[in-house]
Design an enzyme around this catalytic site. Structure first.
Site, short mmCIF file in Angstrom:
data_model
loop_
_atom_site.label_atom_id
_atom_site.label_comp_id
_atom_site.label_asym_id
_atom_site.label_seq_id
_atom_site.Cartn_x
_atom_site.Cartn_y
_atom_site.Cartn_z
N ASP A 234 -6.03 8.94 2.24
CA ASP A 234 -7.44 8.34 2.58
C ASP A 234 -7.75 8.18 4.17
O ASP A 234 -8.80 7.83 4.21
CB ASP A 234 -7.54 6.69 2.04
CG ASP A 234 -7.51 6.92 0.40
OD1 ASP A 234 -7.72 7.90 -0.13
OD2 ASP A 234 -7.32 5.60 -0.11
N ASP B 172 -1.41 0.93 3.32
CA ASP B 172 -1.69 -0.58 3.60
C ASP B 172 -0.80 -1.47 2.72
O ASP B 172 -0.42 -2.43 3.26
CB ASP B 172 -3.04 -1.04 3.80
CG ASP B 172 -4.17 -0.71 2.72
OD1 ASP B 172 -3.56 0.03 1.78
OD2 ASP B 172 -5.20 -1.04 2.60
N ASP C 260 -7.28 5.93 5.86
CA ASP C 260 -7.99 4.40 6.32
C ASP C 260 -7.08 3.24 6.84
O ASP C 260 -7.03 2.12 6.76
CB ASP C 260 -8.25 3.87 5.04
CG ASP C 260 -7.23 3.47 3.78
OD1 ASP C 260 -6.15 4.12 4.22
OD2 ASP C 260 -7.42 3.02 2.78
N THR D 247 -1.03 8.26 3.50
CA THR D 247 -1.91 8.12 2.64
C THR D 247 -2.89 9.14 2.79
O THR D 247 -3.32 9.48 3.74
CB THR D 247 -2.40 6.89 2.64
OG1 THR D 247 -3.84 7.04 1.74
CG2 THR D 247 -2.90 6.25 3.86
N ARG E 149 4.20 1.91 -7.27
CA ARG E 149 3.47 0.47 -6.77
C ARG E 149 4.26 -0.46 -7.65
O ARG E 149 4.16 -0.66 -9.00
CB ARG E 149 1.90 0.34 -7.08
CG ARG E 149 1.22 1.58 -6.19
CD ARG E 149 -0.41 1.39 -6.19
NE ARG E 149 -1.00 2.43 -5.25
CZ ARG E 149 -1.82 3.28 -5.46
NH1 ARG E 149 -1.73 3.87 -6.85
NH2 ARG E 149 -2.15 3.96 -4.48
N GLY F 179 0.80 5.23 -3.11
CA GLY F 179 0.33 6.64 -3.71
C GLY F 179 0.86 7.62 -2.91
O GLY F 179 1.18 7.47 -1.86
N ARG G 233 -11.00 5.16 -1.98
CA ARG G 233 -11.12 3.97 -2.66
C ARG G 233 -12.09 3.02 -1.84
O ARG G 233 -13.41 2.52 -2.21
CB ARG G 233 -10.01 3.22 -3.22
CG ARG G 233 -10.24 2.40 -4.26
CD ARG G 233 -8.65 1.84 -4.49
NE ARG G 233 -7.65 2.12 -3.57
CZ ARG G 233 -6.31 2.16 -4.00
NH1 ARG G 233 -6.22 2.06 -5.02
NH2 ARG G 233 -5.47 2.48 -3.20
O1 F6P Z 1 -4.93 5.57 -1.71
C1 F6P Z 1 -4.87 6.85 -2.17
C2 F6P Z 1 -5.53 6.94 -3.38
O2 F6P Z 1 -5.52 8.45 -3.90
C3 F6P Z 1 -7.01 6.82 -3.29
O3 F6P Z 1 -7.87 7.73 -2.73
C4 F6P Z 1 -7.20 6.45 -4.81
O4 F6P Z 1 -8.46 5.57 -4.99
C5 F6P Z 1 -6.24 5.90 -5.35
O5 F6P Z 1 -5.01 6.44 -4.49
C6 F6P Z 1 -5.68 6.27 -6.93
O6 F6P Z 1 -4.42 5.87 -7.23
P1 F6P Z 1 -3.59 5.96 -8.40
O7 F6P Z 1 -2.89 7.19 -8.35
O8 F6P Z 1 -2.74 4.80 -8.54
O9 F6P Z 1 -4.61 6.18 -9.56
#
Ligand code: F6P
Length: 328
Positions: free
Chosen positions: A133, A108, A135, A131, A77, A16, A177
């Site tokens: 998050d 991660d 995390d 990121t 991804r 992300g 998440r």
């Molecule tokens: O890991 C970053 C994040 O924004 C999370 O907070 C969220 O759950 C996820 O990515 C969303 O992913 P995507 O953009 O692939 O929907």
């Protein structure tokens, strides 16, 4: 300082996107230039390595990006990189592009990919935590977190205006998440009545207890901040259960979503990204590999990928206490 083995570093953003990734790319590119080595940009993360989507980057390629959200290298991804076949193709392109080492800016999942790739093919790699998050273990803050937090606060402040005007209750979902850092901090900063996060096993009765207390003290509008990874069933179900228990409440739901991933990075994220990009390049030149660069207590530190992925930054219990005390 330069390790003679490393003449070219490849840099990518993966997973992300996060505001400040551009500042990190700029920092990697200019640190390479400072140390007299080449830098190549891999576009679209690991998928770009598989597809040989590689560009030369010099100091001027990264002009005017320190202030921009997103990532000029784009990100993805990559399901193909999860396969051995995909990683073999990627390694062939590492060789064909004379890339001696990699800097992977991501979270991660990206570090897990880096760890497997280095184990299989031996390409020295350093990770930079990017990121929203927050995390990742091994750094006090990840790139993008501060910006996302401020975006969430700005949005929730606006929701408060309308909530107050109508005497309404709002359930606001913020990203995260597996982690409640954005929810907890934005909730405190915006005066939320309750904050629901995955790290705390909340019970619906606790939420109802908080709401009843607020009602008794004459609260007319409420904001409940909910992390997307919270386990009580999501904002829409929470709103539904709450309406059943308190039919008198006029309830609305707002999901902030990807707005939190965009926008100009804050000063903190730009400085963090600038420090970590240089740290990653100099770490590689000093012979470090299979680690993530992070800043802890204002010092540059390197944490093995497996620790960065497996361990977790704990939610500050004192912050939970602060939120509880202030929700009256
Ligand atoms: O890991 C970053 C994040 O924004 C999370 O907070 C969220 O759950 C996820 O990515 C969303 O992913 P995507 O953009 O692939 O929907």
């Amino acid at each position: 300082m330069a390790d003679k083995q490393i003449h070219t570093i490849g840099v990518m953003t993966s997973g992300g996107d996060a505001p400040g990734m551009n500042a990190a790319i700029r920092s990697v590119v200019r640190a390479c230039n400072f140390h007299g080595i080449n830098c190549k940009g891999i576009r679209l993360g690991y998928q770009g390595l598989i597809d040989n989507n590689v560009v030369e980057l010099g100091p001027r390629s990264v002009s005017n990006i320190i202030n921009r959200g997103g990532t000029i290298l784009k990100t993805a991804r990559s399901p193909e990189f999860i396969t051995e076949e995909g990683r073999k193709k990627a390694f062939q392109n590492v060789i064909d592009n004379d890339i001696d080492a990699l800097v992977v800016i991501g979270g991660d999942g990206s570090f897990t990919g880096a760890m497997i790739f280095e184990k299989e093919f031996g390409t020295p790699t350093i990770g930079v935590p990017g990121t929203i998050d927050n995390d990742i273990f091994g750094t006090d803050f990840t790139i993008g977190y501060d910006t996302a937090l401020n975006t969430a606060v700005e949005a929730i402040d606006k929701i408060r205006d309308t909530a107050t005007s109508h005497n309404r209750m709002f359930f606001v979902e913020v990203m995260g998440r597996d982690a409640g850092f954005i929810a907890l901090n934005s909730g405190i900063a915006t005066g939320a009545q309750d904050i629901l996060i995955p790290e705390r096993k909340d019970e619906i009765d606790d939420l109802f207890g908080t709401l009843s207390r607020g009602e008794r003290s004459g609260k007319l509008s409420n904001i409940i901040v909910v992390a997307e990874g919270e386990e009580l069933g999501g904002v829409y179900d929470l709103a539904k259960f709450t309406k059943m228990k308190y039919p008198q409440y006029d309830i609305r739901v707002t999901v902030l979503g990807h707005i939190q991933r965009g926008g100009d990075p804050t000063c903190s994220d730009r400085v963090l990204a600038s420090r970590l990009g240089i740290g990653a390049v100099e770490g590689l030149l000093e012979g470090k590999r299979n680690v993530m660069a992070g800043i802890r207590s204002n010092n540059l530190m390197f944490t093995p990928f497996n620790e960065a992925i497996q361990k977790h930054n704990e939610i500050d219990q004192e912050l939970i206490r602060v939120a509880d005390i202030l929700a009256r």
